[in-house]
Design an enzyme around this catalytic site. Structure first.
Site, PDB file in Angstrom:
ATOM      1  CE  LYS A  25     -39.368  -4.160  -9.402  1.00  0.00           C
ATOM      2  NZ  LYS A  25     -39.546  -4.877  -8.133  1.00  0.00           N
ATOM      3  CD  GLN A  72     -37.311  -6.537  -5.753  1.00  0.00           C
ATOM      4  OE1 GLN A  72     -37.549  -5.504  -6.353  1.00  0.00           O
ATOM      5  NE2 GLN A  72     -37.897  -7.677  -6.047  1.00  0.00           N
ATOM      6  CG  ASP A  74     -44.805  -3.615  -4.840  1.00  0.00           C
ATOM      7  OD1 ASP A  74     -44.951  -3.657  -6.068  1.00  0.00           O
ATOM      8  OD2 ASP A  74     -43.832  -4.122  -4.250  1.00  0.00           O
TER       9      ASP A  74
END
Ligand code: NAP
Length: 299
Positions: free
Chosen positions: A54, A98, A121
């Site tokens: 990422k 994460q 997200d």
């Protein structure tokens, strides 16, 4: 094989290129650099690899990347203090924690702490609700990527029968909402669904997000259907001792002989997820600055 291969890797590369152009234009016109903060708690090896990917992808499109690596015994109070700082930081437009987090931390509470306008997200209750009501949401990256692949293949999805296998908050539910938004007739299947193969056979669009290798067989698929394989199972590599390989939820060879189009694993949906994370960060940045959103990067 008769099915057309849907090349998610190539599509994702094009999307990242598009994001990079928009980021450069934003910098030139307004002096604004979109920023993505990624928080990793603990040392899970797979998570470390995802976070590194990422970071690289974020920098490659010209955005600012802020990595925050916290020890595995970080308290909820300390994690939330960091999230609060990132929520208040004007250089940060997207925040991602994460997952999985260590057992003493709670994923839902963590997501809830992230400001909805920075929840790139798309996992917060606010963004899930906005998507469900058809309002402007930040949409979970993997379903958003699948929708982009489908929109690229069809002039219109209206009236098509779509079956999504899997009902997670991360994928199945937002995917179903997106398809509903495109006027598909949507069925969500799950572990308690009866006659799953029969349900799948009525799908013009069949999307599998289960995590069971090769669950979907050729005789589950309507001839000509478009099949999107989201599932990932890591298995020992048959020819390379000590190595692993990825297998999808779809038995590729038998399904490709019947379907009209199919995504491979790897190289199908996976690359779209990071590309959509970047797209969401750009969208979040434009929204918070009251600027027009580049077209085609979200729904
Ligand atoms: P999840 O939360 O474990 O959900 C799995 C879903 O599959 C559940 O709804 C479950 O039903 C259903 N299921 C389990 N066994 C089934 C069966 N035999 N028949 C029908 N349905 C069954 O997983 P997830 O987070 O949604 O992820 C699903 C898969 O997609 C995983 O392999 C994951 O690694 C992959 N994934 C890939 C990406 C990517 O970037 N490529 C992104 C996200 C996820 P119940 O609800 O009834 O238990």
């Amino acid at each position: 094989m008769t099915a057309t291969l849907i090349d998610g890797k190539a599509f994702a590369a094009t999307l990242r290129g598009r994001v990079a152009e928009e980021v450069a234009a934003l910098k030139a016109a307004h002096g604004i650099v979109p920023g993505l903060a990624v928080v990793l708690v603990g040392e899970d090896p797979a998570s470390q690899v995802y976070v590194a990917h990422k970071h690289t992808a974020t920098v490659e499109v010209g955005m600012a990347s802020f990595e925050h690596k916290l020890p595995a015994d970080t308290s909820e109070a300390d994690l939330f203090a960091l999230i609060d700082r990132l929520n208040a930081d004007p250089a940060v437009h997207g925040i991602l924690c994460q997952f999985p987090v260590p057992d003493h931390l709670d994923e839902r509470r963590t997501v809830a702490r992230i400001a909805p306008e920075k929840d790139v997200d798309g996992l917060s209750v606010t963004n899930a609700g906005l998507l469900a009501t058809g309002d402007k949401a930040l949409v979970s990256c993997t379903p958003l990527g699948c929708l982009m692949l489908l929109r690229d293949r069809f002039d219109s999805l209206s009236g098509l029968e779509a079956v999504v296998i899997g009902r997670s908050n991360l994928f199945g539910k937002p995917m179903a909402q997106l398809l509903l938004g495109e006027n598909c007739t949507v069925t969500i299947a799950h572990s308690r669904t009866k006659n799953l193969s029969e349900v799948c056979r009525r799908a013009d669009i069949l999307i599998a997000a289960v995590g069971r290798a090769e669950l979907v067989q050729g005789d589950w698929v309507k001839p000509g259907a478009t099949v999107i394989d989201v599932g990932i199972t890591r298995v020992p590599h048959p020819e390379k001792p000590g190595k692993t390989r990825l297998i999808g939820d779809v038995a590729f060879d038998s399904v490709a002989a019947v379907a009209g189009a199919i995504t491979p694993v790897p190289g199908g949906v996976g690359p779209m997820t990071i590309a959509c994370l970047l797209a969401n960060t750009l969208t979040a940045c434009c929204r918070v600055n009251g600027l027009p959103e580049p077209e085609g990067l979200t729904v």
